[in-house]
Scaffold this active site. Structure first.
Site, PDB file in Angstrom:
ATOM      1  N   ASP A  84       0.811  -1.224   0.000  1.00 14.65           N
ATOM      2  CA  ASP A  84       0.000   0.000   0.000  1.00 14.65           C
ATOM      3  C   ASP A  84       0.848   1.280   0.000  1.00 14.65           C
ATOM      4  O   ASP A  84       0.293   2.385   0.077  1.00 14.65           O
ATOM      5  CB  ASP A  84      -0.935   0.024   1.224  1.00 14.65           C
ATOM      6  CG  ASP A  84      -2.205  -0.808   1.015  1.00 14.65           C
ATOM      7  OD1 ASP A  84      -2.628  -0.965  -0.142  1.00 14.65           O
ATOM      8  OD2 ASP A  84      -2.772  -1.271   2.021  1.00 14.65           O
ATOM      9  N   ARG A 116       0.634  -1.305   7.619  1.00 13.03           N
ATOM     10  CA  ARG A 116       1.067  -0.088   6.913  1.00 13.03           C
ATOM     11  C   ARG A 116       2.037   0.766   7.736  1.00 13.03           C
ATOM     12  O   ARG A 116       2.616   1.717   7.195  1.00 13.03           O
ATOM     13  CB  ARG A 116      -0.149   0.740   6.461  1.00 13.03           C
ATOM     14  CG  ARG A 116      -1.011   0.044   5.402  1.00 13.03           C
ATOM     15  CD  ARG A 116      -1.910   1.029   4.659  1.00 13.03           C
ATOM     16  NE  ARG A 116      -1.132   2.010   3.892  1.00 13.03           N
ATOM     17  CZ  ARG A 116      -1.644   3.010   3.192  1.00 13.03           C
ATOM     18  NH1 ARG A 116      -2.949   3.179   3.154  1.00 13.03           N
ATOM     19  NH2 ARG A 116      -0.875   3.858   2.532  1.00 13.03           N
ATOM     20  N   ARG A 167     -10.083   5.652  10.418  1.00 11.62           N
ATOM     21  CA  ARG A 167      -8.625   5.696  10.316  1.00 11.62           C
ATOM     22  C   ARG A 167      -7.969   6.845  11.086  1.00 11.62           C
ATOM     23  O   ARG A 167      -6.741   6.887  11.163  1.00 11.62           O
ATOM     24  CB  ARG A 167      -8.214   5.810   8.832  1.00 11.62           C
ATOM     25  CG  ARG A 167      -8.658   4.659   7.943  1.00 11.62           C
ATOM     26  CD  ARG A 167      -7.931   3.363   8.287  1.00 11.62           C
ATOM     27  NE  ARG A 167      -8.284   2.291   7.385  1.00 11.62           N
ATOM     28  CZ  ARG A 167      -7.617   1.992   6.261  1.00 11.62           C
ATOM     29  NH1 ARG A 167      -6.588   2.707   5.905  1.00 11.62           N
ATOM     30  NH2 ARG A 167      -8.006   0.982   5.512  1.00 11.62           N
ATOM     31  N   HIS A 196     -12.078   6.683   4.433  1.00 13.77           N
ATOM     32  CA  HIS A 196     -11.236   7.884   4.481  1.00 13.77           C
ATOM     33  C   HIS A 196     -12.096   9.050   3.979  1.00 13.77           C
ATOM     34  O   HIS A 196     -12.901   8.864   3.068  1.00 13.77           O
ATOM     35  CB  HIS A 196     -10.055   7.772   3.500  1.00 13.77           C
ATOM     36  CG  HIS A 196      -8.804   7.156   4.042  1.00 13.77           C
ATOM     37  ND1 HIS A 196      -7.981   6.396   3.249  1.00 13.77           N
ATOM     38  CD2 HIS A 196      -8.207   7.235   5.265  1.00 13.77           C
ATOM     39  CE1 HIS A 196      -6.930   6.007   3.969  1.00 13.77           C
ATOM     40  NE2 HIS A 196      -7.045   6.502   5.180  1.00 13.77           N
ATOM     41  N   CYS A 291      -5.841   9.107  -3.801  1.00 17.16           N
ATOM     42  CA  CYS A 291      -4.988   8.359  -2.856  1.00 17.16           C
ATOM     43  C   CYS A 291      -3.603   8.100  -3.393  1.00 17.16           C
ATOM     44  O   CYS A 291      -2.688   7.825  -2.620  1.00 17.16           O
ATOM     45  CB  CYS A 291      -5.545   6.968  -2.583  1.00 17.16           C
ATOM     46  SG  CYS A 291      -7.249   6.851  -2.240  1.00 17.16           S
TER      47      CYS A 291
HETATM   48  N1  ARG Z   1      -5.501  -0.306   0.761  1.00 20.98           N
HETATM   49  C1  ARG Z   1      -5.268   1.010   1.250  1.00 20.98           C
HETATM   50  C2  ARG Z   1      -5.787   1.136   2.669  1.00 20.98           C
HETATM   51  O1  ARG Z   1      -6.827   0.607   2.951  1.00 20.98           O
HETATM   52  C3  ARG Z   1      -5.913   2.007   0.348  1.00 20.98           C
HETATM   53  C4  ARG Z   1      -5.673   3.418   0.758  1.00 20.98           C
HETATM   54  C5  ARG Z   1      -6.360   4.367  -0.145  1.00 20.98           C
HETATM   55  N2  ARG Z   1      -6.089   5.686   0.221  1.00 20.98           N
HETATM   56  C6  ARG Z   1      -6.975   6.662   0.429  1.00 20.98           C
HETATM   57  N3  ARG Z   1      -6.521   7.837   0.697  1.00 20.98           N
HETATM   58  N4  ARG Z   1      -8.263   6.465   0.411  1.00 20.98           N
HETATM   59  O2  ARG Z   1      -5.167   1.736   3.505  1.00 20.98           O
END
Ligand code: ARG
Length: 298
Positions: A84, A116, A167, A196, A291
């Site tokens: 990611d 991550r 998040r 997000h 993203c």
């Molecule tokens: N697979 C990543 C996650 O879930 C995707 C992130 C996408 N980023 C965003 N800014 N929406 O963290």
């Protein structure tokens, strides 16, 4: 420190200090991009289901589009075991010069998922190499904060809109507001598909943003409509197709995954040019154009 939870608490936006537009784009090469674990509902059906060659081609088109249309583009290599890492919107929140430090600066993220978290070290090194002043949140106080995934700058004023819930936590915005003096409008995210803020709110100009009402509380919708009086509510089908994860780098172009005719028509009626970028392989991970880049101040 000023956190805003209701329309009554909103400051006069026109009276807030002006901020410049960000002027650099940061990308990460996708050689290690894949869906290897599930940390959002979009990923569940696609573990090891990415067409990696197509993903590379789509990323190259995105890179070319930014190089042609927008600010200078910087590219970092991918990092093994960090699939990611390509989603460069998430690892930091750039801050306009003069708010956190005299020059360009950023607040580093605390990734919610342990998968991550190792992205932060190489990312921070790259920003430092580019001369950015970095601030770190205290992990004992802030459980999670995912950069411009959740922190959304008003296009013209020193005002931050902050996604809270999946998040990022309120504690992060308390710190950021205390450090910068910038008021933060808190927007609770209520639908796990829109994990997000950048999946359900897309700033266009000082008056207009795209947003998907179903991803917010009633107060959140009221706040968005108060900050952006000409906000465009997008339909669920187009929101699910990640139309709000498009990106308007300059007030003139909207870089976005294809297939959202109603929203595109509404933006064209405002004079925007739609630039289509197929991001099908990144949608499998829950991401699209917004993203895949960091737009920062250098
Ligand atoms: N697979 C990543 C996650 O879930 C995707 C992130 C996408 N980023 C965003 N800014 N929406 O963290």
């Amino acid at each position: 420190m000023q956190l805003i939870r209701t329309v009554a608490e909103l400051p006069d936006i026109e009276a807030l200090p002006r901020i410049p537009r960000p002027n650099r784009i940061l990308l990460v090469e996708p050689e290690f991009y894949d869906v290897e674990y599930v940390i959002n509902p979009h990923m569940a059906a696609y573990v090891e289901g990415v067409d990696r060659l197509l993903a590379r081609q789509q990323w190259l088109s995105l890179r070319r589009a930014y190089e042609t249309l927008s600010d200078p583009v910087e590219v970092l290599p991918g990092e093994p075991f960090l699939p990611d890492f390509v989603f460069t919107a998430n690892q930091a929140l750039p801050v306009p010069p003069g708010l956190l430090a005299e020059g360009p600066s950023a607040v580093l993220s605390i990734m919610k998922s342990s998968r991550r978290q190792p992205e932060i070290r190489p990312y921070a090194a790259a920003l430092e190499e580019r001369g950015l002043h970095l601030e770190r949140l205290d992990p004992y106080v802030v459980r999670a904060f995912e950069g411009t995934g959740d922190g959304s700058w008003h296009p013209e004023r020193a005002l931050l809109l902050g996604g809270v819930g999946p998040r990022s936590t309120t504690a992060a915005y308390e710190r950021i507001s205390a450090w910068t003096g910038v008021p933060v409008v808190l927007l609770e995210l209520t639908d796990p598909r829109f994990y997000h803020l950048d999946t359900c709110l897309s700033p266009i100009d000082s008056q207009c943003a795209l947003y998907y009402p179903g991803a917010f509380t009633d107060e959140g919708v009221a706040l968005i409509e108060a900050v952006y009086p000409e906000a465009i509510a997008v339909q669920e089908a187009e929101a699910v197709n990640m139309v709000c994860n498009g990106h308007c780098p300059d007030g003139q172009h909207f870089l976005v995954h294809p297939g959202c005719p109603s929203t595109f028509a509404a933006l064209e009626a405002r004079g925007l040019e739609i630039v289509l970028l197929d991001t099908s392989e990144y949608l499998k991970s829950g991401g699209s154009v917004f993203c895949m880049k960091l737009h920062y101040w250098s």
